[in-house]
Design a protein around this motif. Sequence first.
Motif, PDB file in Angstrom:
ATOM      1  N   LEU A  66      90.242 -10.735 -30.252  1.00  0.00           N
ATOM      2  CA  LEU A  66      89.382 -11.913 -30.186  1.00  0.00           C
ATOM      3  C   LEU A  66      89.848 -12.781 -29.023  1.00  0.00           C
ATOM      4  O   LEU A  66      90.914 -13.385 -29.088  1.00  0.00           O
ATOM      5  CB  LEU A  66      89.451 -12.704 -31.497  1.00  0.00           C
ATOM      6  N   ASP A  67      89.049 -12.817 -27.956  1.00  0.00           N
ATOM      7  CA  ASP A  67      89.430 -13.558 -26.752  1.00  0.00           C
ATOM      8  C   ASP A  67      88.748 -14.922 -26.749  1.00  0.00           C
ATOM      9  O   ASP A  67      87.606 -15.054 -26.343  1.00  0.00           O
ATOM     10  CB  ASP A  67      89.037 -12.757 -25.502  1.00  0.00           C
ATOM     11  N   GLU A  68      89.463 -15.929 -27.280  1.00  0.00           N
ATOM     12  CA  GLU A  68      88.966 -17.302 -27.372  1.00  0.00           C
ATOM     13  C   GLU A  68      87.555 -17.329 -27.958  1.00  0.00           C
ATOM     14  O   GLU A  68      86.593 -17.749 -27.299  1.00  0.00           O
ATOM     15  CB  GLU A  68      89.022 -17.981 -25.997  1.00  0.00           C
ATOM     16  N   PRO A  69      87.394 -16.914 -29.220  1.00  0.00           N
ATOM     17  CA  PRO A  69      86.062 -16.773 -29.813  1.00  0.00           C
ATOM     18  C   PRO A  69      85.317 -18.077 -30.054  1.00  0.00           C
ATOM     19  O   PRO A  69      84.112 -18.046 -30.316  1.00  0.00           O
ATOM     20  CB  PRO A  69      86.354 -16.060 -31.140  1.00  0.00           C
ATOM     21  N   PHE A  70      85.993 -19.228 -29.975  1.00  0.00           N
ATOM     22  CA  PHE A  70      85.321 -20.493 -30.240  1.00  0.00           C
ATOM     23  C   PHE A  70      85.012 -21.277 -28.969  1.00  0.00           C
ATOM     24  O   PHE A  70      84.529 -22.411 -29.028  1.00  0.00           O
ATOM     25  CB  PHE A  70      86.177 -21.352 -31.177  1.00  0.00           C
ATOM     26  N   THR A  71      85.287 -20.682 -27.806  1.00  0.00           N
ATOM     27  CA  THR A  71      85.047 -21.360 -26.539  1.00  0.00           C
ATOM     28  C   THR A  71      83.559 -21.663 -26.364  1.00  0.00           C
ATOM     29  O   THR A  71      82.700 -20.810 -26.602  1.00  0.00           O
ATOM     30  CB  THR A  71      85.528 -20.482 -25.368  1.00  0.00           C
ATOM     31  N   GLY A  72      83.258 -22.883 -25.944  1.00  0.00           N
ATOM     32  CA  GLY A  72      81.884 -23.262 -25.644  1.00  0.00           C
ATOM     33  C   GLY A  72      81.060 -23.672 -26.844  1.00  0.00           C
ATOM     34  O   GLY A  72      79.879 -24.033 -26.687  1.00  0.00           O
ATOM     35  N   LEU A  73      81.642 -23.632 -28.049  1.00  0.00           N
ATOM     36  CA  LEU A  73      80.897 -24.011 -29.240  1.00  0.00           C
ATOM     37  C   LEU A  73      81.114 -25.492 -29.558  1.00  0.00           C
ATOM     38  O   LEU A  73      82.181 -26.044 -29.290  1.00  0.00           O
ATOM     39  CB  LEU A  73      81.342 -23.173 -30.440  1.00  0.00           C
ATOM     40  N   ASP A  74      80.099 -26.120 -30.134  1.00  0.00           N
ATOM     41  CA  ASP A  74      80.257 -27.491 -30.593  1.00  0.00           C
ATOM     42  C   ASP A  74      81.374 -27.561 -31.633  1.00  0.00           C
ATOM     43  O   ASP A  74      81.646 -26.576 -32.342  1.00  0.00           O
ATOM     44  CB  ASP A  74      78.954 -28.006 -31.217  1.00  0.00           C
ATOM     45  N   VAL A  75      81.990 -28.728 -31.751  1.00  0.00           N
ATOM     46  CA  VAL A  75      83.135 -28.878 -32.646  1.00  0.00           C
ATOM     47  C   VAL A  75      82.777 -28.487 -34.081  1.00  0.00           C
ATOM     48  O   VAL A  75      83.509 -27.741 -34.745  1.00  0.00           O
ATOM     49  CB  VAL A  75      83.665 -30.322 -32.598  1.00  0.00           C
ATOM     50  N   GLY A  76      81.634 -28.959 -34.547  1.00  0.00           N
ATOM     51  CA  GLY A  76      81.221 -28.653 -35.917  1.00  0.00           C
ATOM     52  C   GLY A  76      80.949 -27.178 -36.120  1.00  0.00           C
ATOM     53  O   GLY A  76      81.336 -26.596 -37.143  1.00  0.00           O
ATOM     54  N   VAL A  77      80.288 -26.556 -35.143  1.00  0.00           N
ATOM     55  CA  VAL A  77      79.991 -25.123 -35.223  1.00  0.00           C
ATOM     56  C   VAL A  77      81.282 -24.320 -35.192  1.00  0.00           C
ATOM     57  O   VAL A  77      81.460 -23.354 -35.959  1.00  0.00           O
ATOM     58  CB  VAL A  77      79.062 -24.700 -34.072  1.00  0.00           C
ATOM     59  N   ALA A  78      82.201 -24.706 -34.313  1.00  0.00           N
ATOM     60  CA  ALA A  78      83.481 -24.003 -34.217  1.00  0.00           C
ATOM     61  C   ALA A  78      84.268 -24.106 -35.521  1.00  0.00           C
ATOM     62  O   ALA A  78      84.877 -23.132 -35.966  1.00  0.00           O
ATOM     63  CB  ALA A  78      84.296 -24.555 -33.052  1.00  0.00           C
ATOM     64  N   ALA A  79      84.251 -25.289 -36.141  1.00  0.00           N
ATOM     65  CA  ALA A  79      84.982 -25.480 -37.397  1.00  0.00           C
ATOM     66  C   ALA A  79      84.407 -24.596 -38.499  1.00  0.00           C
ATOM     67  O   ALA A  79      85.148 -23.970 -39.271  1.00  0.00           O
ATOM     68  CB  ALA A  79      84.927 -26.947 -37.810  1.00  0.00           C
ATOM     69  N   GLU A  80      83.087 -24.514 -38.560  1.00  0.00           N
ATOM     70  CA  GLU A  80      82.439 -23.677 -39.574  1.00  0.00           C
ATOM     71  C   GLU A  80      82.737 -22.202 -39.338  1.00  0.00           C
ATOM     72  O   GLU A  80      83.064 -21.462 -40.271  1.00  0.00           O
ATOM     73  CB  GLU A  80      80.926 -23.920 -39.535  1.00  0.00           C
ATOM     74  N   LEU A  81      82.665 -21.779 -38.078  1.00  0.00           N
ATOM     75  CA  LEU A  81      82.927 -20.377 -37.751  1.00  0.00           C
ATOM     76  C   LEU A  81      84.391 -20.032 -37.984  1.00  0.00           C
ATOM     77  O   LEU A  81      84.716 -18.919 -38.406  1.00  0.00           O
ATOM     78  CB  LEU A  81      82.534 -20.096 -36.300  1.00  0.00           C
TER      79      LEU A  81
END
Length: 329
Positions: free
Chosen positions: A156-171
């Motif tokens: 997993l190469d920085e899988p939360f990059t570019g996501l909104d904070v809320g979306v990243a937290a949920e994911l």
Amino acid sequence: MRLEAHVVVPGRLDAEITADPGDVVAVVGPNGAGKSTLVHALAGLVPASGHARLGGRDLLPLPPQQRGVGVVFQDRRLFPHLTSVDNVAFGLRARSRDGRKRPPRPAEARAEAQRTLDRLGVGHLGDRKPRKLSGGQAQRVAIARALVTDPDLLLLDEPFTGLDVGVAAELRIELAQHLAAFRGVTLLVTHDALDALTLATRVVVLDEGRVVQSGPPDEVAARPLTEHVARLVGLNVVRHGDELRAFPPAAVTVSRHRPDGSARNTWSGTVRSAAPHGDAVRLQVATESQTLLADVTPAATRELALTPGQEVWLAVKETAVTRYPTVER
């Protein structure tokens, strides 16, 4: 399957990593440290020497489709002309671990792809192409494509990059659930301390292409051996010769005048920003040599008028400072 790897990419990487089945290894380090190079080498996307034994089988001599590796890139790399279900099914049909295993028929692959999308909560988006997906939806499809092959090694190469904070937290929460049930080894490249502290069972720190520290997340956070990791976990770090001096923002006293007490460590500077941080207000103060963090109460912020541009003094008692030598390069 246990991973035992010593991966060498000349001029870029010379790293040794071991991990047991079920381990989630967070790979952290500054830009250019070799994190993505490690992922690409293990995936077979850049030439590498050394070895990467997974259950006794060396991955490095094998072509990518025979390595039993699932990859999620930070830019997702979904095929734009395929629907979500066909993107996931492609990974399943392309994989041939031993070169003899029959790939599933198209209908079988699409059915398994749909089941995996359902588990990731995006089964209803199976007929959409990537341009019709949000960032979080596209990343879930990319994760489904990596997981559908039941890989032995998940990268997993920085899988939360570019996501909104809320979306990243949920994911992040959803991914933690999937990784808890994953039987293989996971390498998670991240620049976020939250990922390392909440998702990982071990942390590996890369710097200039080499491993400079590894261990459980709490141990690495408590005694970071590089400035990058110290700052990653929210510590102030001051370099003094061959020594690093680290201390938390909560240990910093802020005043408008030079302190007269017992504090031996003092700096003058200018408040750059003040923002809520839990129950405190976190200040960024630019000193002559670097920016330091200080946590103060909301009442102190008002009483001292700690707004951007204000000149202040910072002080830290010696008992609050952790000293240790820098790692040798």
